[in-house]
Design a protein around this motif. Sequence first.
Motif, PDB file in Angstrom:
ATOM      1  N   THR A 192      84.907   4.664 157.295  1.00 53.29           N
ATOM      2  CA  THR A 192      83.596   4.736 157.231  1.00 53.29           C
ATOM      3  C   THR A 192      82.861   3.620 157.610  1.00 53.29           C
ATOM      4  O   THR A 192      81.584   3.780 157.618  1.00 53.29           O
ATOM      5  CB  THR A 192      83.286   5.590 155.980  1.00 53.29           C
ATOM      6  N   SER A 193      83.583   2.483 157.114  1.00 56.06           N
ATOM      7  CA  SER A 193      82.570   1.524 157.040  1.00 56.06           C
ATOM      8  C   SER A 193      83.683   0.000 157.377  1.00 56.06           C
ATOM      9  O   SER A 193      84.872   0.225 157.018  1.00 56.06           O
ATOM     10  CB  SER A 193      81.459   1.188 156.050  1.00 56.06           C
ATOM     11  N   ALA A 194      83.078  -1.253 157.387  1.00 58.69           N
ATOM     12  CA  ALA A 194      83.897  -2.453 157.383  1.00 58.69           C
ATOM     13  C   ALA A 194      82.963  -3.536 156.569  1.00 58.69           C
ATOM     14  O   ALA A 194      81.847  -3.280 156.403  1.00 58.69           O
ATOM     15  CB  ALA A 194      83.884  -2.845 158.669  1.00 58.69           C
ATOM     16  N   VAL A 195      83.468  -4.284 155.745  1.00 62.89           N
ATOM     17  CA  VAL A 195      82.846  -5.491 155.235  1.00 62.89           C
ATOM     18  C   VAL A 195      83.513  -6.573 155.799  1.00 62.89           C
ATOM     19  O   VAL A 195      84.668  -7.084 155.912  1.00 62.89           O
ATOM     20  CB  VAL A 195      83.314  -5.381 153.578  1.00 62.89           C
ATOM     21  N   GLN A 196      82.397  -7.542 156.059  1.00 63.33           N
ATOM     22  CA  GLN A 196      82.674  -8.753 156.647  1.00 63.33           C
ATOM     23  C   GLN A 196      82.053  -9.802 155.804  1.00 63.33           C
ATOM     24  O   GLN A 196      81.123  -9.790 155.174  1.00 63.33           O
ATOM     25  CB  GLN A 196      81.844  -8.882 157.953  1.00 63.33           C
ATOM     26  N   VAL A 197      83.038 -11.015 155.558  1.00 65.63           N
ATOM     27  CA  VAL A 197      82.650 -12.065 154.527  1.00 65.63           C
ATOM     28  C   VAL A 197      82.380 -13.182 155.468  1.00 65.63           C
ATOM     29  O   VAL A 197      83.620 -13.937 156.068  1.00 65.63           O
ATOM     30  CB  VAL A 197      83.754 -12.119 153.686  1.00 65.63           C
ATOM     31  N   LYS A 198      81.416 -13.992 155.245  1.00 66.77           N
ATOM     32  CA  LYS A 198      81.431 -15.455 155.773  1.00 66.77           C
ATOM     33  C   LYS A 198      81.566 -16.473 154.738  1.00 66.77           C
ATOM     34  O   LYS A 198      80.838 -16.540 153.607  1.00 66.77           O
ATOM     35  CB  LYS A 198      80.068 -15.622 156.491  1.00 66.77           C
ATOM     36  N   ARG A 199      82.483 -17.241 154.955  1.00 67.23           N
ATOM     37  CA  ARG A 199      83.023 -18.018 153.572  1.00 67.23           C
ATOM     38  C   ARG A 199      83.226 -19.506 153.949  1.00 67.23           C
ATOM     39  O   ARG A 199      84.317 -20.010 153.674  1.00 67.23           O
ATOM     40  CB  ARG A 199      84.112 -17.496 153.052  1.00 67.23           C
ATOM     41  N   ARG A 200      82.488 -20.166 154.658  1.00 69.44           N
ATOM     42  CA  ARG A 200      82.534 -21.584 154.930  1.00 69.44           C
ATOM     43  C   ARG A 200      82.862 -22.452 153.566  1.00 69.44           C
ATOM     44  O   ARG A 200      82.168 -22.342 152.729  1.00 69.44           O
ATOM     45  CB  ARG A 200      81.295 -22.121 155.576  1.00 69.44           C
ATOM     46  N   SER A 201      83.774 -23.418 153.690  1.00 65.51           N
ATOM     47  CA  SER A 201      84.051 -23.969 152.480  1.00 65.51           C
ATOM     48  C   SER A 201      83.021 -25.101 152.122  1.00 65.51           C
ATOM     49  O   SER A 201      82.389 -25.520 152.923  1.00 65.51           O
ATOM     50  CB  SER A 201      85.272 -24.886 152.716  1.00 65.51           C
ATOM     51  N   TRP A 202      82.618 -25.046 150.863  1.00 67.06           N
ATOM     52  CA  TRP A 202      81.694 -25.985 150.592  1.00 67.06           C
ATOM     53  C   TRP A 202      82.040 -27.476 150.737  1.00 67.06           C
ATOM     54  O   TRP A 202      83.262 -27.968 150.705  1.00 67.06           O
ATOM     55  CB  TRP A 202      81.122 -25.939 148.936  1.00 67.06           C
ATOM     56  N   GLU A 203      81.058 -28.202 151.293  1.00 71.96           N
ATOM     57  CA  GLU A 203      80.952 -29.669 151.815  1.00 71.96           C
ATOM     58  C   GLU A 203      80.332 -30.559 150.624  1.00 71.96           C
ATOM     59  O   GLU A 203      80.299 -31.796 150.790  1.00 71.96           O
ATOM     60  CB  GLU A 203      80.527 -29.962 153.094  1.00 71.96           C
ATOM     61  N   GLY A 204      79.700 -30.020 149.680  1.00 75.65           N
ATOM     62  CA  GLY A 204      79.158 -30.852 148.639  1.00 75.65           C
ATOM     63  C   GLY A 204      77.634 -31.135 148.585  1.00 75.65           C
ATOM     64  O   GLY A 204      77.281 -31.843 147.713  1.00 75.65           O
ATOM     65  N   ASP A 206      74.888 -28.371 150.398  1.00 68.85           N
ATOM     66  CA  ASP A 206      74.198 -27.212 150.650  1.00 68.85           C
ATOM     67  C   ASP A 206      74.693 -26.325 149.222  1.00 68.85           C
ATOM     68  O   ASP A 206      75.679 -26.530 148.672  1.00 68.85           O
ATOM     69  CB  ASP A 206      74.618 -26.441 151.707  1.00 68.85           C
ATOM     70  N   PRO A 207      73.784 -25.419 148.835  1.00 64.23           N
ATOM     71  CA  PRO A 207      74.140 -24.347 147.908  1.00 64.23           C
ATOM     72  C   PRO A 207      75.486 -23.896 148.094  1.00 64.23           C
ATOM     73  O   PRO A 207      75.734 -23.461 149.158  1.00 64.23           O
ATOM     74  CB  PRO A 207      73.007 -23.357 148.000  1.00 64.23           C
ATOM     75  N   ALA A 208      76.114 -23.686 147.170  1.00 61.94           N
ATOM     76  CA  ALA A 208      77.705 -22.784 147.185  1.00 61.94           C
ATOM     77  C   ALA A 208      77.397 -21.641 147.304  1.00 61.94           C
ATOM     78  O   ALA A 208      77.283 -20.868 145.959  1.00 61.94           O
ATOM     79  CB  ALA A 208      78.555 -23.524 146.148  1.00 61.94           C
ATOM     80  N   GLU A 209      77.432 -20.897 148.469  1.00 65.39           N
ATOM     81  CA  GLU A 209      77.248 -19.517 148.860  1.00 65.39           C
ATOM     82  C   GLU A 209      78.234 -19.018 149.697  1.00 65.39           C
ATOM     83  O   GLU A 209      78.709 -19.793 150.758  1.00 65.39           O
ATOM     84  CB  GLU A 209      75.999 -19.098 148.978  1.00 65.39           C
ATOM     85  N   ARG A 226      74.094 -12.786 149.702  1.00 70.87           N
ATOM     86  CA  ARG A 226      74.609 -13.982 149.678  1.00 70.87           C
ATOM     87  C   ARG A 226      74.966 -14.057 148.270  1.00 70.87           C
ATOM     88  O   ARG A 226      74.032 -13.949 147.289  1.00 70.87           O
ATOM     89  CB  ARG A 226      73.501 -14.959 149.855  1.00 70.87           C
ATOM     90  N   ILE A 227      76.142 -14.636 147.753  1.00 71.13           N
ATOM     91  CA  ILE A 227      76.532 -14.669 146.567  1.00 71.13           C
ATOM     92  C   ILE A 227      76.686 -15.924 146.169  1.00 71.13           C
ATOM     93  O   ILE A 227      77.675 -16.783 146.939  1.00 71.13           O
ATOM     94  CB  ILE A 227      77.913 -13.745 146.270  1.00 71.13           C
ATOM     95  N   ALA A 228      76.256 -16.558 145.036  1.00 69.90           N
ATOM     96  CA  ALA A 228      76.706 -17.952 144.530  1.00 69.90           C
ATOM     97  C   ALA A 228      77.898 -18.057 144.098  1.00 69.90           C
ATOM     98  O   ALA A 228      78.493 -17.038 143.570  1.00 69.90           O
ATOM     99  CB  ALA A 228      75.703 -18.292 143.689  1.00 69.90           C
ATOM    100  N   TYR A 229      78.653 -19.177 144.048  1.00 71.34           N
ATOM    101  CA  TYR A 229      79.832 -19.303 143.329  1.00 71.34           C
ATOM    102  C   TYR A 229      80.223 -20.854 142.913  1.00 71.34           C
ATOM    103  O   TYR A 229      79.458 -21.783 143.410  1.00 71.34           O
ATOM    104  CB  TYR A 229      81.060 -19.066 144.203  1.00 71.34           C
TER     105      TYR A 229
END
Length: 348
Positions: A192-204, A206-209, A226-229
Motif C-alpha cells: 500500500t505504500s513505501a518509505v524512503q529514507v535520505k540519510r547522508r552521513s554527518w560531516e560535522g 550542518d544540522p544532524a538530520e 526531518r528527524i534530528a539525531y
Amino acid sequence: MDDPVYGLSVVRGVLTDADYVYVLLGREGRVRVFTRAGEFVRDLGGSGEGPGELMTPSGMGWYGSRLWVADPSSRRFTLFEVATGEAETIPYDVNAPLAYHFLSVVPRVILANGGLVGSPTYSGTRVIARGGISRLPQLVSDTAGTLRDTLAVLSLGGGPVEIRAGLAPDARMYLMHSLPDDDLIAFAPEGTSAVQVKRRSWEGSDPAEFEVTRIGVLGDTLFQRRIAYEPRRVPQGFFAEQISQSLDRPNVVNRRAHARALREFYEQRRYFPPVTTVRVASDGTTWLAGPIEGDERVWLVLDASGAGIGRVRLPASSSVGSANGAEVWVVERDALDIPYIVRYEIVP
C-alpha cells in the motif's frame, strides 16, 4: 542446526498473519509456514525453475489474500494460495529506456493496485567508466512489461570506487563503502505504500538530520519529516579488519601503498550513518534501525503520520521481519551465525 525443518539457513524475509508465520528461505527456494507457536505447517514452493518453484527469492508480501515472492534470477513473481500451496507465476520482463550503466531491471514488489515494482542493477565497471551513478529509479510496470511510472528515485552517496594503488600493473579493484549512506526504501507488506529514507552521513557542520518520506502507490507523498539525531563518530581502527583482509589478495604487490589507499577510502566516513535499515510494518508504523551500540541496536518507531512513538531495543544481531503495536518478529543470529526466528512482546 541439522534439523530439516527448523534448521534455517538464509532467511530473506518474515511475515505474519493472525494464525501463521511465513519464513522466506533463500537457499532452499521456498516459504516455510509455521504456526505462531512455532509448529511446522507446510512449505510453499521449492527450489527450481518450474511452475511454483523459486531460484533466488529476494522478498515477499501480500497481494490480497495471496502471498507473492519476488525471484530475480527467474525474472518473475510467484503468488501462492497459502492454504493450498497453489501457485501462479507472473513473468517480469521490463523493457525500460535506461541509462547505459544499468544492466537490467529485476522484480522487487507487487503493489496493492497490481503494479509491479522493479529496481535496476548496475555494473561497477560500467559505473566507473561512465563517471559514476547518482540516482536509482524504482520503476512501476504492468504485467505486460510496459513501464508506467517511477514510484521513487533513490539518491546514491557514491558508486564503486576504483583502487589501483599497490596492485599489479594490470589489476584493479572496485569497492563499495562498508558504511553506505545511500537512500533506503522499504515497502509495506500489503503493497500500500513505501518509505524512503535520505540519510547522508554527518560531516560535522550542518544540522544532524535525516529525512523520511512515505509514498503512496501512485507516487504521492503521504508524509515527509526531518528527524534530528545524535551523531556517533566512527572509532579509530574500525576499518582495520577490512583493510587487513584486502591486503591478502594475490594481486597486491605493495602492501603499504595499498593499505594507505584503502585507509583513505574507508576513513572518509567519520560518522556512522544515522539509519542502517528501514522496515514498514503491517500496522502502518515505520521501523528505523540505528548503528549498533555495544550488543544492542535501537529502532526508532514512527506512526502512520511519521511522528515518533517510541524506541525498541533489540539484540545487535537481529533484524526486524514483521511488527505491530504488540509484538515484533525478528531474525536473530547466534554466535555460530545460525538464524532463529524470535518473537518479542513490546512493553512500555
